[in-house]
Motif scaffolding. Structure first.
Motif, PDB file in Angstrom:
ATOM      1  N   UNK B 164     -38.313 -23.601 -13.360  1.00  0.00           N
ATOM      2  CA  UNK B 164     -37.041 -23.978 -12.743  1.00  0.00           C
ATOM      3  C   UNK B 164     -37.170 -23.950 -11.221  1.00  0.00           C
ATOM      4  N   UNK B 165     -36.139 -24.433 -10.563  1.00  0.00           N
ATOM      5  CA  UNK B 165     -36.062 -24.313  -9.111  1.00  0.00           C
ATOM      6  C   UNK B 165     -35.775 -22.863  -8.768  1.00  0.00           C
ATOM      7  N   UNK B 166     -36.570 -22.306  -7.869  1.00  0.00           N
ATOM      8  CA  UNK B 166     -36.347 -20.949  -7.412  1.00  0.00           C
ATOM      9  C   UNK B 166     -35.919 -20.938  -5.962  1.00  0.00           C
ATOM     10  N   UNK B 167     -35.087 -19.970  -5.619  1.00  0.00           N
ATOM     11  CA  UNK B 167     -34.628 -19.829  -4.241  1.00  0.00           C
ATOM     12  C   UNK B 167     -34.758 -18.368  -3.825  1.00  0.00           C
ATOM     13  N   UNK B 168     -35.304 -18.153  -2.662  1.00  0.00           N
ATOM     14  CA  UNK B 168     -35.358 -16.816  -2.086  1.00  0.00           C
ATOM     15  C   UNK B 168     -34.204 -16.648  -1.107  1.00  0.00           C
ATOM     16  N   UNK B 169     -33.459 -15.562  -1.251  1.00  0.00           N
ATOM     17  CA  UNK B 169     -32.470 -15.199  -0.225  1.00  0.00           C
ATOM     18  C   UNK B 169     -32.976 -13.927   0.444  1.00  0.00           C
ATOM     19  N   UNK B 170     -33.499 -14.077   1.639  1.00  0.00           N
ATOM     20  CA  UNK B 170     -34.121 -12.948   2.337  1.00  0.00           C
ATOM     21  C   UNK B 170     -33.057 -12.200   3.152  1.00  0.00           C
ATOM     22  N   UNK B 171     -32.353 -11.325   2.488  1.00  0.00           N
ATOM     23  CA  UNK B 171     -31.260 -10.601   3.141  1.00  0.00           C
ATOM     24  C   UNK B 171     -31.807  -9.656   4.206  1.00  0.00           C
ATOM     25  N   UNK B 172     -32.869  -8.947   3.878  1.00  0.00           N
ATOM     26  CA  UNK B 172     -33.451  -8.046   4.885  1.00  0.00           C
ATOM     27  C   UNK B 172     -33.899  -8.858   6.102  1.00  0.00           C
ATOM     28  N   UNK B 210     -33.380 -12.231  -4.566  1.00  0.00           N
ATOM     29  CA  UNK B 210     -32.867 -11.591  -3.366  1.00  0.00           C
ATOM     30  C   UNK B 210     -33.892 -10.597  -2.835  1.00  0.00           C
ATOM     31  N   UNK B 211     -34.146 -10.673  -1.534  1.00  0.00           N
ATOM     32  CA  UNK B 211     -35.112  -9.745  -0.928  1.00  0.00           C
ATOM     33  C   UNK B 211     -34.371  -8.670  -0.138  1.00  0.00           C
ATOM     34  N   UNK B 212     -34.601  -7.418  -0.581  1.00  0.00           N
ATOM     35  CA  UNK B 212     -33.983  -6.269   0.090  1.00  0.00           C
ATOM     36  C   UNK B 212     -34.965  -5.612   1.055  1.00  0.00           C
ATOM     37  N   UNK B 213     -36.247  -5.960   0.928  1.00  0.00           N
ATOM     38  CA  UNK B 213     -37.281  -5.307   1.725  1.00  0.00           C
ATOM     39  C   UNK B 213     -37.824  -4.040   1.071  1.00  0.00           C
ATOM     40  N   UNK B 214     -37.326  -3.712  -0.122  1.00  0.00           N
ATOM     41  CA  UNK B 214     -37.792  -2.486  -0.799  1.00  0.00           C
ATOM     42  C   UNK B 214     -39.306  -2.488  -1.016  1.00  0.00           C
ATOM     43  N   UNK B 215     -39.894  -3.662  -1.213  1.00  0.00           N
ATOM     44  CA  UNK B 215     -41.330  -3.726  -1.499  1.00  0.00           C
ATOM     45  C   UNK B 215     -42.191  -3.328  -0.300  1.00  0.00           C
ATOM     46  N   UNK B 216     -41.582  -3.214   0.878  1.00  0.00           N
ATOM     47  CA  UNK B 216     -42.365  -2.694   2.004  1.00  0.00           C
ATOM     48  C   UNK B 216     -42.716  -1.220   1.754  1.00  0.00           C
ATOM     49  N   UNK B 217     -42.053  -0.585   0.789  1.00  0.00           N
ATOM     50  CA  UNK B 217     -42.372   0.802   0.424  1.00  0.00           C
ATOM     51  C   UNK B 217     -43.412   0.886  -0.691  1.00  0.00           C
ATOM     52  N   UNK B 218     -43.646  -0.186  -1.360  1.00  0.00           N
ATOM     53  CA  UNK B 218     -44.577  -0.197  -2.507  1.00  0.00           C
ATOM     54  C   UNK B 218     -45.977   0.134  -2.052  1.00  0.00           C
ATOM     55  N   UNK B 292     -41.469 -14.595   1.888  1.00  0.00           N
ATOM     56  CA  UNK B 292     -40.642 -14.330   3.067  1.00  0.00           C
ATOM     57  C   UNK B 292     -41.435 -14.597   4.347  1.00  0.00           C
ATOM     58  N   UNK B 293     -42.686 -14.136   4.361  1.00  0.00           N
ATOM     59  CA  UNK B 293     -43.505 -14.301   5.565  1.00  0.00           C
ATOM     60  C   UNK B 293     -43.718 -15.784   5.877  1.00  0.00           C
ATOM     61  N   UNK B 294     -43.960 -16.553   4.837  1.00  0.00           N
ATOM     62  CA  UNK B 294     -44.203 -17.989   5.014  1.00  0.00           C
ATOM     63  C   UNK B 294     -42.903 -18.798   5.045  1.00  0.00           C
ATOM     64  N   UNK B 295     -41.783 -18.134   4.972  1.00  0.00           N
ATOM     65  CA  UNK B 295     -40.466 -18.794   4.966  1.00  0.00           C
ATOM     66  C   UNK B 295     -40.387 -19.900   3.906  1.00  0.00           C
ATOM     67  N   UNK B 296     -40.932 -19.579   2.750  1.00  0.00           N
ATOM     68  CA  UNK B 296     -40.812 -20.499   1.614  1.00  0.00           C
ATOM     69  C   UNK B 296     -39.577 -20.074   0.830  1.00  0.00           C
ATOM     70  N   UNK B 297     -38.490 -20.803   1.031  1.00  0.00           N
ATOM     71  CA  UNK B 297     -37.200 -20.398   0.450  1.00  0.00           C
ATOM     72  C   UNK B 297     -36.838 -21.188  -0.809  1.00  0.00           C
ATOM     73  N   UNK B 298     -37.500 -22.311  -1.005  1.00  0.00           N
ATOM     74  CA  UNK B 298     -37.240 -23.107  -2.213  1.00  0.00           C
ATOM     75  C   UNK B 298     -38.571 -23.407  -2.874  1.00  0.00           C
ATOM     76  N   UNK B 299     -38.637 -23.283  -4.172  1.00  0.00           N
ATOM     77  CA  UNK B 299     -39.945 -23.400  -4.831  1.00  0.00           C
ATOM     78  C   UNK B 299     -39.787 -23.669  -6.321  1.00  0.00           C
ATOM     79  N   UNK B 300     -40.868 -24.177  -6.853  1.00  0.00           N
ATOM     80  CA  UNK B 300     -41.010 -24.225  -8.308  1.00  0.00           C
ATOM     81  C   UNK B 300     -41.258 -22.796  -8.760  1.00  0.00           C
TER      82      UNK B 300
END
Lengths: 325, 325, 325, 325
Positions: B164-172, B210-218, B292-300
């Motif tokens: 499907x079409x995917x969308x990233x919302x980078x809230x952080x 949705x990106x909260x930035x939590x993975x920066x703790x992973x 997020x780093x590559x600003x890819x907000x819409x994707x397969x």
């Protein structure tokens, strides 16, 4: 035996023509782990053939939106290759369930856990699954890279998602049988005949899936079993990877290759040849029935092994989407 | 409390303006499992929005061959949501290894097994994971469909591959922080602001991550934890699925929603609203850092849950490939 | 038993018309869970017969210091009753091992984990293992006492250590055979004949262990199997617990009773009769070979089930020490 | 011990210069695996001290029929030593349950399976658990005896049932405290003082159980933890096994010895000294509360490790029965 045959070959090449299977195998398989042409750090072998261009090329060839699901279900009591070798069966169990009379409670919470041999259901075998004389692909030894929880090299966690051109070779279909005879070893001629009938051309970098018809027995545990499954001969495997430059091989049986092996010292001669000598991984227990029925022989192939650190395999659920021929 | 607030709302709408969070939640969540608009046999809810046309449309929009891997590794000692609830940790162990001095042996055989809570690492939550008052999505009760090994309805085995079409919302990112504060509940305005900054438009049927930035703790187990993760508010979830017609929601944290819940009777109010009332599944512990780093907000977006019968979740390794905006 | 009944039938056909095989069973088994004579809180049934006096009495009768070990090994590949029913096999795996070249390291650390069906190897079956019409011993229903992780009643954690007089009845030895025929159902007369030959008298509160000779097949997985094991008939079980007041029954086979059951609605009629109607627990897969060889028919019996909360069984390693006859 | 050494240091600083804490340890522990005095085939060390005579002697001293249960329950969420080291938690789950509405069905069938680290709950540590420089007790190396599923030497399957004189040394009781301070290292003087107060004499071949009071914290997972438990000092362990000829040591904490270790190269110096150098096994997480309360300091001790092949430990449920003093 290797040395004996080597000598014989040198002094009496004519004899080789009639020595047959065992002799030929000795010629194909060197029985020594190889260094990777992709350098000393390579852990994934021929999957290095994939790149952005190869992926974009096949993505652009997509002709429809129908997705073929190439995986079987995972369930308690399913056929398994390896319980006779002591490996655990597939288990799923609940860790949370709604209370028996839960209508009065707001939340109805269910959770579950699984336990399984990594080579269960449809799965990808990684290059560390079999080595030769203590070394896996790229001459990595157990002393170098084997810890208590697994190998630090060539595990499923090192594998990229696979996005490539896939090809089905329906050998059972080509022979007009529901399934190949028990232990049948598919020959190069079998592959060539099926490809010809299908009108399919192999290309370097392909994911080549061979259909033996074994899945017509699924999930009958008495019939779908490793012990005497039909599958690729060593010659056929060699032809696919050395002549056709296939990137990845798969089949609709437990071990891709024909069982039992004719080599008393090696019960999986095609595995060791592919993994340790050629850097080619395997896809096993693939569900190819719909592809065959719809005669979809060329497709976009997508599979994503789970990145379980060190794992010798990962369950996968591969997809196929038809492309231009 | 529900009734009380309902009455209050009717007689004194002004008060609602100041009642705030708990009151609003009661309005959004009916706390009753809903019947599916896709019929009495439906087990997958909004995933019914996918079809051949929707898949082909997004496949045709692909602009590159770079694959974004949206999954984390699975390993012994990894952060886990649910060991405090008694669920097992991720385990991998060897069932076959080459002998210690194996240079003299032809075959070097390695195999391994795993055990895990199905909600480990990057995974999809299925609709049977949480119900309300004893019923899951489509008013299926435990008496009807819960066996010892799991539900016969809405398990991972019933899920189609997701293309499907995917969308990233980078809230952080939108807020210029590495990660949102502990327990922060993302608002509708937060989503709208991020979408505006990104220049992204949501479309019906989207997979919204949705990106909260939590993975920066992973993978710091002390920091990457369920207890106080930031995530969606119920209002934000409602806006995404009711107004924007999102098909599937996901995030880079353990539970998509903000923890802890403010509802003392329901520690996962967004889960129950989405699963039981709206038929929307969830994607958890998604690795969104490269997107997020590559600003890819819409994707397969492609993900294939393993068809484990009855399972309330499946580990997945989702992929993203950039598409035309 | 079949032969016995056949003979009876020939000489007394009239009686058979009103009793029959199913009729006899129906007379013994009421097929309804019973209330405990030890009160509404009782969870262990006849084990209430043990007390300080009974234990001291048998401890004082000890005549030697030789310990008979009545358990089998637990290992990967061992015979198991219940893998055909979907239960997991016995697994042990390492979680810590010394490094491959560990001579240079001070510490050589090894650790391991196990996974198993609780009914593996020599084990005690608890009263919650089988009930009738939804109720286990003492009329406890699943609604009352069955949670996701097991029963809160009659689990292994509620069981006391067992210290009692034990008696071996060597039926195979009495019949001068290595093992009883497949599916043979031991009769009351068989037990009486063996006791007479041995010179053994049963006493109320005894742990009665019946030897079928099945362990002469151990650990051959093809021969040591549940499907057609010889064992107690329902009549023999009734005689032991109702007439002889045995406290606990055991045998050297998988299920104590004869398999397959003749009752199409109940594959374990002796289990349900003992657990749900009489409150008698069972000891299975007992190693009785040394006791039989040394003709030790009366002994101090000691077994300590692990207190796994809720468990329907526990692996045990029971001991026997000879006592005065 | 710290205080004791501090005092000694004050009055006799010169001696300290040449001994010191590390120095004393180095004197006791040679840090090399020893050969067994019981011959090259020995795998169980000091348990060879048991024989028919020793067992009969203590059995004949029994004075009552009250059985003390020295084990804790095993349950989901229980305190565990070793999850921080990656070892799995205790899990029990159901594989068979009666149907939700089972009143209409004759049979109500329940079954369950477990998964656990072998060092869970009350357990016996075997000699292969820790070695030194690649060798375990009796100079057995990993190359000789370590397979994928475990050691072929000194596993739990090689252990005899333990029937011996047991002695409780209630150090916490002797000091009139509920429990010893965190990390307290019990001295020889502590043991001697407690024995004197109790009027207990140690004899060669005894099973010696030391009470630290740690079990007063059970099952609080925050308090009952390995990291800083009080326990035996190396000197105290040496005194028990070398001077008093104890056969087996145990305690009411996770590791018998005091944690953390003062040796940066060895986090378990008492374990390695006992296992690899002295052939003494350990009993851990023993429930000694009732024995202490009833002042039962001498007793018949019985424990039967499960014969899991190769295992580095076995859960046990040991018993104590009072004997003549």
């Amino acid at each position: 035996m290797k040395r004996l045959i080597a000598k014989t070959a040198m002094t009496c090449a004519v004899l080789m023509l009639v020595i047959g299977s065992a002799g030929v195998q000795a010629q194909i398989a060197k029985n020594v782990a190889a260094r990777s042409p992709w350098g000393p750090d390579d852990e994934i072998g021929t999957l290095n053939m994939m790149n952005d261009a190869s992926r974009l090329k096949v993505l652009r060839q997509v002709t429809g939106g129908k997705v073929y699901d190439l995986a079987v279900d995972l369930f308690v009591g399913m056929p398994l290759c390896c319980t006779p070798f002591g490996d655990p069966s597939f288990q799923i169990w609940m860790t949370h369930t709604p209370a028996r009379d839960s209508a009065s409670e707001l939340l109805s919470y269910s959770g579950d856990a699984i336990s399984m041999y990594t080579h269960s259901g449809t799965h990808l075998d990684t290059l560390n699954h079999f080595g030769l004389h203590g070394e896996i692909w790229n001459k990595v030894s157990a002393d170098d890279a084997l810890g208590v929880r697994g190998w630090t090299k060539s595990g499923a966690d090192k594998y990229p998602p696979i996005v490539a051109r896939g090809v089905l070779i329906d050998v059972a279909g080509s022979k007009n049988v529901a399934y190949l005879p028990a232990s049948y070893a598919i020959t190069v001629a079998d592959l060539q005949a099926a490809l010809r009938k299908q009108g399919t051309t192999l290309r370097p970098g392909d994911v080549v899936l061979t259909r033996t018809g074994s899945m017509t027995h699924w999930p009958d545990v008495a019939k779908f079993r490793l012990a005497d499954q039909p599958g690729l001969s060593l010659e056929a495997a060699q032809w696919l990877v050395e002549k056709q430059k296939a990137m990845l091989l798969g089949a609709d049986n437990f071990g891709v290759e024909s069982f039992p092996s004719k080599d008393p010292k090696n019960f999986v001669p095609v595995h060791t040849y592919l993994f340790a000598e050629r850097g080619v991984s395997l896809l096993e227990a693939m569900w190819l029935e719909e592809l065959a029925k719809d005669r979809v022989y060329e497709f976009l192939f997508i599979a994503s092994p789970l990145k379980m650190r060190g794992a010798t395999a990962s369950p996968i659920r591969p997809l196929a989407i038809s492309i231009q021929r």
